[in-house]
Motif scaffolding. Structure first.
Motif, mmCIF file in Angstrom:
data_model
loop_
_atom_site.group_PDB
_atom_site.id
_atom_site.type_symbol
_atom_site.label_atom_id
_atom_site.label_comp_id
_atom_site.label_asym_id
_atom_site.label_seq_id
_atom_site.Cartn_x
_atom_site.Cartn_y
_atom_site.Cartn_z
ATOM 1 N N ILE A 133 26.364 48.466 35.303
ATOM 2 C CA ILE A 133 27.885 47.436 35.060
ATOM 3 C C ILE A 133 28.561 48.102 34.152
ATOM 4 O O ILE A 133 29.484 48.574 35.617
ATOM 5 N N VAL A 134 29.281 48.831 33.366
ATOM 6 C CA VAL A 134 30.080 49.654 33.234
ATOM 7 C C VAL A 134 30.479 50.610 34.174
ATOM 8 O O VAL A 134 31.613 50.738 34.344
ATOM 9 N N ASP A 135 29.875 51.522 34.370
ATOM 10 C CA ASP A 135 30.583 52.321 35.728
ATOM 11 C C ASP A 135 30.684 51.955 36.984
ATOM 12 O O ASP A 135 31.758 51.955 37.281
ATOM 13 N N ARG A 136 30.107 50.632 37.775
ATOM 14 C CA ARG A 136 30.410 50.441 38.715
ATOM 15 C C ARG A 136 31.567 49.147 38.638
ATOM 16 O O ARG A 136 32.202 49.642 40.210
ATOM 17 N N PHE A 137 31.966 49.217 37.894
ATOM 18 C CA PHE A 137 32.951 47.685 37.835
ATOM 19 C C PHE A 137 34.375 48.574 37.336
ATOM 20 O O PHE A 137 35.629 48.415 36.837
ATOM 21 N N SER A 138 34.234 49.954 37.396
ATOM 22 C CA SER A 138 35.452 50.590 36.519
ATOM 23 C C SER A 138 35.120 51.916 37.681
ATOM 24 O O SER A 138 36.361 52.384 37.514
ATOM 25 N N GLN A 139 35.064 51.657 38.922
ATOM 26 C CA GLN A 139 35.486 52.999 39.361
ATOM 27 C C GLN A 139 36.950 52.731 40.782
ATOM 28 O O GLN A 139 37.187 53.117 40.774
ATOM 29 N N ASN A 140 36.723 51.126 40.847
ATOM 30 C CA ASN A 140 37.950 50.704 41.709
ATOM 31 C C ASN A 140 39.151 50.299 40.298
ATOM 32 O O ASN A 140 40.230 49.922 41.479
ATOM 33 N N MET A 159 47.727 45.103 38.308
ATOM 34 C CA MET A 159 49.068 45.331 37.611
ATOM 35 C C MET A 159 50.025 46.115 37.806
ATOM 36 O O MET A 159 50.753 45.661 37.210
ATOM 37 N N ASP A 160 50.149 46.245 39.170
ATOM 38 C CA ASP A 160 50.938 46.173 40.001
ATOM 39 C C ASP A 160 51.287 46.390 41.451
ATOM 40 O O ASP A 160 49.926 46.087 41.723
ATOM 41 N N ASP A 161 51.471 47.517 42.089
ATOM 42 C CA ASP A 161 51.196 47.629 43.512
ATOM 43 C C ASP A 161 49.790 47.746 44.184
ATOM 44 O O ASP A 161 49.623 47.468 45.228
ATOM 45 N N GLN A 162 49.421 49.211 42.885
ATOM 46 C CA GLN A 162 48.069 50.114 43.331
ATOM 47 C C GLN A 162 46.875 49.335 42.176
ATOM 48 O O GLN A 162 45.901 50.166 42.827
ATOM 49 N N THR A 163 47.672 48.942 41.362
ATOM 50 C CA THR A 163 46.406 49.279 40.597
ATOM 51 C C THR A 163 46.061 47.376 39.438
ATOM 52 O O THR A 163 46.512 47.039 39.781
ATOM 53 N N TYR A 164 44.683 47.638 40.135
ATOM 54 C CA TYR A 164 43.780 46.304 39.847
ATOM 55 C C TYR A 164 43.542 46.805 37.861
ATOM 56 O O TYR A 164 43.183 48.085 38.076
ATOM 57 N N TYR A 165 43.089 45.335 37.741
ATOM 58 C CA TYR A 165 42.755 45.801 36.015
ATOM 59 C C TYR A 165 40.963 45.283 36.045
ATOM 60 O O TYR A 165 42.096 43.757 36.504
ATOM 61 N N LEU A 166 40.181 44.993 34.846
ATOM 62 C CA LEU A 166 39.920 44.067 34.611
ATOM 63 C C LEU A 166 39.749 44.206 32.867
ATOM 64 O O LEU A 166 38.823 45.779 32.321
ATOM 65 N N ALA A 167 39.492 43.095 32.123
ATOM 66 C CA ALA A 167 39.570 43.241 30.858
ATOM 67 C C ALA A 167 38.920 42.178 29.776
ATOM 68 O O ALA A 167 38.672 41.568 30.572
ATOM 69 N N LEU A 168 37.686 42.738 29.586
ATOM 70 C CA LEU A 168 36.779 42.116 29.058
ATOM 71 C C LEU A 168 36.601 41.825 27.217
ATOM 72 O O LEU A 168 37.003 43.034 26.732
ATOM 73 N N LEU A 199 27.818 37.498 36.127
ATOM 74 C CA LEU A 199 29.079 38.855 35.782
ATOM 75 C C LEU A 199 29.207 39.250 37.094
ATOM 76 O O LEU A 199 31.278 39.368 37.436
ATOM 77 N N GLU A 200 29.281 39.618 38.186
ATOM 78 C CA GLU A 200 29.723 40.271 39.450
ATOM 79 C C GLU A 200 30.769 39.153 39.876
ATOM 80 O O GLU A 200 31.917 39.304 40.100
ATOM 81 N N LEU A 201 30.482 37.458 40.034
ATOM 82 C CA LEU A 201 31.396 36.275 39.968
ATOM 83 C C LEU A 201 32.431 36.606 38.969
ATOM 84 O O LEU A 201 33.438 35.954 39.302
ATOM 85 N N LEU A 202 32.026 36.606 37.778
ATOM 86 C CA LEU A 202 33.325 36.581 36.351
ATOM 87 C C LEU A 202 34.188 38.032 36.870
ATOM 88 O O LEU A 202 35.250 36.931 37.018
ATOM 89 N N PHE A 203 33.960 38.659 37.291
ATOM 90 C CA PHE A 203 34.404 39.942 37.318
ATOM 91 C C PHE A 203 35.192 40.063 38.532
ATOM 92 O O PHE A 203 36.415 40.683 38.850
ATOM 93 N N SER A 204 34.584 39.182 39.930
ATOM 94 C CA SER A 204 35.644 39.729 40.908
ATOM 95 C C SER A 204 37.019 38.651 40.520
ATOM 96 O O SER A 204 38.254 38.736 40.963
ATOM 97 N N GLN A 205 36.331 36.845 39.940
ATOM 98 C CA GLN A 205 37.521 36.470 39.703
ATOM 99 C C GLN A 205 38.641 37.108 38.517
ATOM 100 O O GLN A 205 39.366 36.164 38.693
ATOM 101 N N HIS A 206 38.277 37.565 37.595
ATOM 102 C CA HIS A 206 38.991 38.569 36.754
ATOM 103 C C HIS A 206 39.222 39.014 36.763
ATOM 104 O O HIS A 206 40.172 39.963 36.340
ATOM 105 N N THR A 207 39.692 40.014 37.782
ATOM 106 C CA THR A 207 40.599 41.577 38.775
ATOM 107 C C THR A 207 41.538 40.878 38.091
ATOM 108 O O THR A 207 41.867 40.456 39.425
ATOM 109 N N LEU A 208 42.603 41.383 38.146
ATOM 110 C CA LEU A 208 44.168 40.689 37.845
ATOM 111 C C LEU A 208 44.948 42.288 38.468
ATOM 112 O O LEU A 208 44.287 43.014 38.576
#
Length: 133
Positions: free
Chosen positions: A89-96, A62-71, A51-60
């Protein structure tokens, strides 16, 4: 939720899949990653690592300062054999990053019911900052 405000989590629960986001099909990806596992006793740690690998690979970006992960298709996270702490898991990957979750079920008063309220699995997200669309 104002995405510009400083909150602990940035979670958006969606009932439909918008065309402008690229979603990770979590069920397909985790199934593929775990299909050849011989030793089932450590499957929980292995799943979390994948999950950690997939989440880091699929964090995209959105704009200059915003990144997102869509599941989407996240039902695999509820498999008892994986023994995952889903709220953590949801808490951890939705903080940044903004975490978009395409939800297949009922959304009611801080609870997400997977598939149906009566027979589904309940995920309590009352302690997380989120919005539903």
């Amino acid at each position: 939720m104002n995405l510009g405000q400083r909150s602990r989590n940035k979670i958006i629960v969606l009932t439909e899949e918008p065309e402008n986001l690229i979603f990770l099909d979590l069920g397909a990806a985790i199934s593929l990653a775990l299909q050849n596992i011989q030793d089932k006793k450590d499957i929980s740690n292995l799943a979390l690592h994948k999950l950690e690998l997939l989440f880091s690979q699929h964090t995209l970006q959105m704009d200059d300062q915003t990144y997102y992960l869509a599941l989407k298709n996240i039902g695999i996270l509820f498999e008892k054999e994986l023994n995952l702490d889903i709220p953590k898991i949801v808490d951890r990957f939705s903080q940044n990053n903004i975490l978009f979750i395409k939800w297949e079920g009922i959304i009611e008063k801080g609870n997400l019911f997977f598939l149906t309220k009566e027979k589904g699995i309940k995920l309590n997200i009352n302690n997380l900052s989120y919005t539903t669309i």
